[in-house]
Design a protein around this motif. Sequence first.
Motif, PDB file in Angstrom:
ATOM      1  N   VAL A 133       0.811  -1.096   0.108  1.00 33.30           N
ATOM      2  CA  VAL A 133       0.299   0.027  -0.233  1.00 33.30           C
ATOM      3  C   VAL A 133       0.776   1.347   0.243  1.00 33.30           C
ATOM      4  O   VAL A 133       1.795   1.784   1.585  1.00 33.30           O
ATOM      5  CB  VAL A 133      -0.999  -0.216   0.360  1.00 33.30           C
ATOM      6  CG1 VAL A 133      -2.253   0.917   1.407  1.00 33.30           C
ATOM      7  CG2 VAL A 133      -1.702  -1.536   1.392  1.00 33.30           C
ATOM      8  N   PHE A 134       1.221   1.710  -1.243  1.00 37.33           N
ATOM      9  CA  PHE A 134       1.697   3.192  -1.088  1.00 37.33           C
ATOM     10  C   PHE A 134       1.037   4.060  -1.381  1.00 37.33           C
ATOM     11  O   PHE A 134       0.295   4.336  -1.781  1.00 37.33           O
ATOM     12  CB  PHE A 134       2.517   2.848  -2.479  1.00 37.33           C
ATOM     13  CG  PHE A 134       3.526   2.205  -2.896  1.00 37.33           C
ATOM     14  CD1 PHE A 134       5.017   2.677  -2.435  1.00 37.33           C
ATOM     15  CD2 PHE A 134       3.426   1.005  -3.384  1.00 37.33           C
ATOM     16  CE1 PHE A 134       5.760   1.407  -2.379  1.00 37.33           C
ATOM     17  CE2 PHE A 134       4.332  -0.175  -3.468  1.00 37.33           C
ATOM     18  CZ  PHE A 134       5.799   0.331  -3.191  1.00 37.33           C
ATOM     19  N   VAL A 135       1.195   5.850  -0.288  1.00 37.75           N
ATOM     20  CA  VAL A 135       0.718   6.841   0.541  1.00 37.75           C
ATOM     21  C   VAL A 135       1.207   7.764  -0.161  1.00 37.75           C
ATOM     22  O   VAL A 135       2.382   7.535  -0.558  1.00 37.75           O
ATOM     23  CB  VAL A 135       0.635   6.142   2.345  1.00 37.75           C
ATOM     24  CG1 VAL A 135      -0.460   7.551   2.566  1.00 37.75           C
ATOM     25  CG2 VAL A 135       0.015   5.440   2.828  1.00 37.75           C
ATOM     26  N   LEU A 136       0.060   7.975  -0.627  1.00 39.85           N
ATOM     27  CA  LEU A 136       0.404   9.339  -1.545  1.00 39.85           C
ATOM     28  C   LEU A 136       1.412  10.465  -0.542  1.00 39.85           C
ATOM     29  O   LEU A 136       0.757  11.096   0.513  1.00 39.85           O
ATOM     30  CB  LEU A 136      -0.833   9.759  -2.385  1.00 39.85           C
ATOM     31  CG  LEU A 136      -0.713   9.218  -3.755  1.00 39.85           C
ATOM     32  CD1 LEU A 136      -2.180  10.625  -3.873  1.00 39.85           C
ATOM     33  CD2 LEU A 136       0.066   9.055  -4.646  1.00 39.85           C
ATOM     34  N   CYS A 137       2.169  10.798  -1.207  1.00 42.69           N
ATOM     35  CA  CYS A 137       2.949  11.424   0.366  1.00 42.69           C
ATOM     36  C   CYS A 137       3.080  13.409  -0.039  1.00 42.69           C
ATOM     37  O   CYS A 137       2.485  14.527  -0.441  1.00 42.69           O
ATOM     38  CB  CYS A 137       4.530  10.970   0.798  1.00 42.69           C
ATOM     39  SG  CYS A 137       4.435  11.771   2.072  1.00 42.69           S
ATOM     40  N   ARG A 138       3.929  13.253  -1.123  1.00 38.61           N
ATOM     41  CA  ARG A 138       4.552  14.738  -1.298  1.00 38.61           C
ATOM     42  C   ARG A 138       5.234  14.354  -3.240  1.00 38.61           C
ATOM     43  O   ARG A 138       5.866  13.117  -3.466  1.00 38.61           O
ATOM     44  CB  ARG A 138       6.272  14.833  -1.073  1.00 38.61           C
ATOM     45  CG  ARG A 138       6.705  15.719  -2.112  1.00 38.61           C
ATOM     46  CD  ARG A 138       6.027  17.065  -1.297  1.00 38.61           C
ATOM     47  NE  ARG A 138       6.777  18.468  -2.264  1.00 38.61           N
ATOM     48  CZ  ARG A 138       6.324  18.772  -3.366  1.00 38.61           C
ATOM     49  NH1 ARG A 138       5.733  18.305  -3.855  1.00 38.61           N
ATOM     50  NH2 ARG A 138       7.224  19.811  -4.116  1.00 38.61           N
ATOM     51  N   THR A 139       4.129  14.759  -3.786  1.00 38.00           N
ATOM     52  CA  THR A 139       3.640  14.393  -5.519  1.00 38.00           C
ATOM     53  C   THR A 139       4.338  14.799  -6.880  1.00 38.00           C
ATOM     54  O   THR A 139       5.051  16.044  -5.665  1.00 38.00           O
ATOM     55  CB  THR A 139       2.726  14.043  -5.392  1.00 38.00           C
ATOM     56  OG1 THR A 139       2.197  15.731  -5.385  1.00 38.00           O
ATOM     57  CG2 THR A 139       2.102  12.946  -5.433  1.00 38.00           C
ATOM     58  N   SER A 140       4.999  14.310  -7.783  1.00 41.50           N
ATOM     59  CA  SER A 140       6.204  15.212  -8.311  1.00 41.50           C
ATOM     60  C   SER A 140       5.653  16.367  -9.327  1.00 41.50           C
ATOM     61  O   SER A 140       6.472  16.352 -10.221  1.00 41.50           O
ATOM     62  CB  SER A 140       6.853  13.678  -9.393  1.00 41.50           C
ATOM     63  OG  SER A 140       5.639  13.355  -9.846  1.00 41.50           O
TER      64      SER A 140
END
Lengths: 270, 270
Positions: free
Chosen positions: A140-147
Amino acid sequence: MTEFNPFFSDLRERIDAVDSLVSVGLDADPDRIPEHLRGKDLPRWAFNRRIIDATHEYAACYKPNAAFYEDADGWRSLRETVAYAHGKGVPVLLDAKRGDVGNTAREYAELLEYVDAITVNPYLGRDSLDPFLSREEKGVFVLCRTSNPGGADLQGLELESGEPLYRRVAALADRWNEAGNVGLVVGATAPAELEELREAVPDLPFLVPGVGAQGGDAEAAATFGPADGVGLVNSSRGIIFAGEDAGERFHKAAGQAAKRLRDRLNRHRE
Amino acid sequence: MTEFNPFFSDLRERIDAVDSLVSVGLDADPDRIPEHLRGKDLPRWAFNRRIIDATHEYAACYKPNAAFYEDADGWRSLRETVAYAHGKGVPVLLDAKRGDVGNTAREYAELLEYVDAITVNPYLGRDSLDPFLSREEKGVFVLCRTSNPGGADLQGLELESGEPLYRRVAALADRWNEAGNVGLVVGATAPAELEELREAVPDLPFLVPGVGAQGGDAEAAATFGPADGVGLVNSSRGIIFAGEDAGERFHKAAGQAAKRLRDRLNRHRE
């Protein structure tokens, strides 16, 4: 030593086997699929199959973005694609960025029946992610700092505690990581924040998008993306459309682009 | 006087015509569809058609949640459902809670080809929402303060400026509302925050979920949801599964539940 769950353990084996951190983003945009495949029954599947044939030796995982499969034929194409990738021994991470409440979140979590891992959006809080987090064997990859350029609009807001929102999200995700199944999405376009987050949450593997068409920093991605050797650096358009002008040989160029990215990242791996 | 775009102008006409703020949530959970419909070609479509027949006189809009349609047959069911609702003159708001970057966001925005409005997640910032916001004739409801228990995990975080994150999201959405096409999602389970947000952004219509199965405050929803008379109060399971024990007459109970909610809300409308 980080404790990984079955998904991350398998991913580590895959990374070692192909000596690659590369995630190949299967963003099969119908408008960019080569002419000669457009008459096929499921053009996106025909496209993905050729891309997988050409890239799997360099792929730590495949990452289809759900946006490109949201119609009846799209879901059939996606199912075929996932099965084919699995046949080649490559795990599949569905980039869905889902997040919803209660019974609806449970419904979205059913997507994990077919894939090995998924990306989720944390804005609705812990209980919205529970149906995913409780799949202890998945990723489960949680969005943190998007590009993306607007990534900082919310993620960069300074909290009363002095830290930016994305730092708090990383800390929350770390707390939610009871099963060793949590990773973070941290863009390569913000290399300083990649380094800062790697220090803050040393145990969480990162999925780092943005090194291809978005021009992010490959060195920072390879250096700070992995936790204890496990992490993913994604390129989508930079690989799958590398052969856009090559006609029926488009997939050869995709294979070469995947190999180039692997080698470039490996120069910076520890 | 608030300037509304074509979607919100049509919605106002619909609200006036049926004298109702009710949004009927079409969360056609396959596991809860009545036995006698499960053998049909597209059970979710068969279910929705009967629900629409029974509820449309009381419905300001229909709100299918995308989570219940994410497979090949699901997308076909959704398309049929949308066309049928339109045939009855009822707008359709797709509860998709999408948010993604660049070319992917553009792909998600294609969903607006088929529906009149959509819900979006703001965590990825302004540019992730641009492909939706640029559909000036449609409606874009930005998640602000959600009705689930974990809603406050991120949304309630206090910013350095002293305001909670959801307040900042409301202010940002208000700034993004250049075309008069923006609304907010604000849960009925936080009535004090509903009132506070109505004061902060008087021009943005709210979609208020959580008055049915989630037990939210119908009075606050009806009082503070509408901006200049335009707003929506949603119930999903509380309407569509009201007749779960009624066998083949399940839709009658759904119609009665929709009427009851309409009347209850109307007692508190200005």
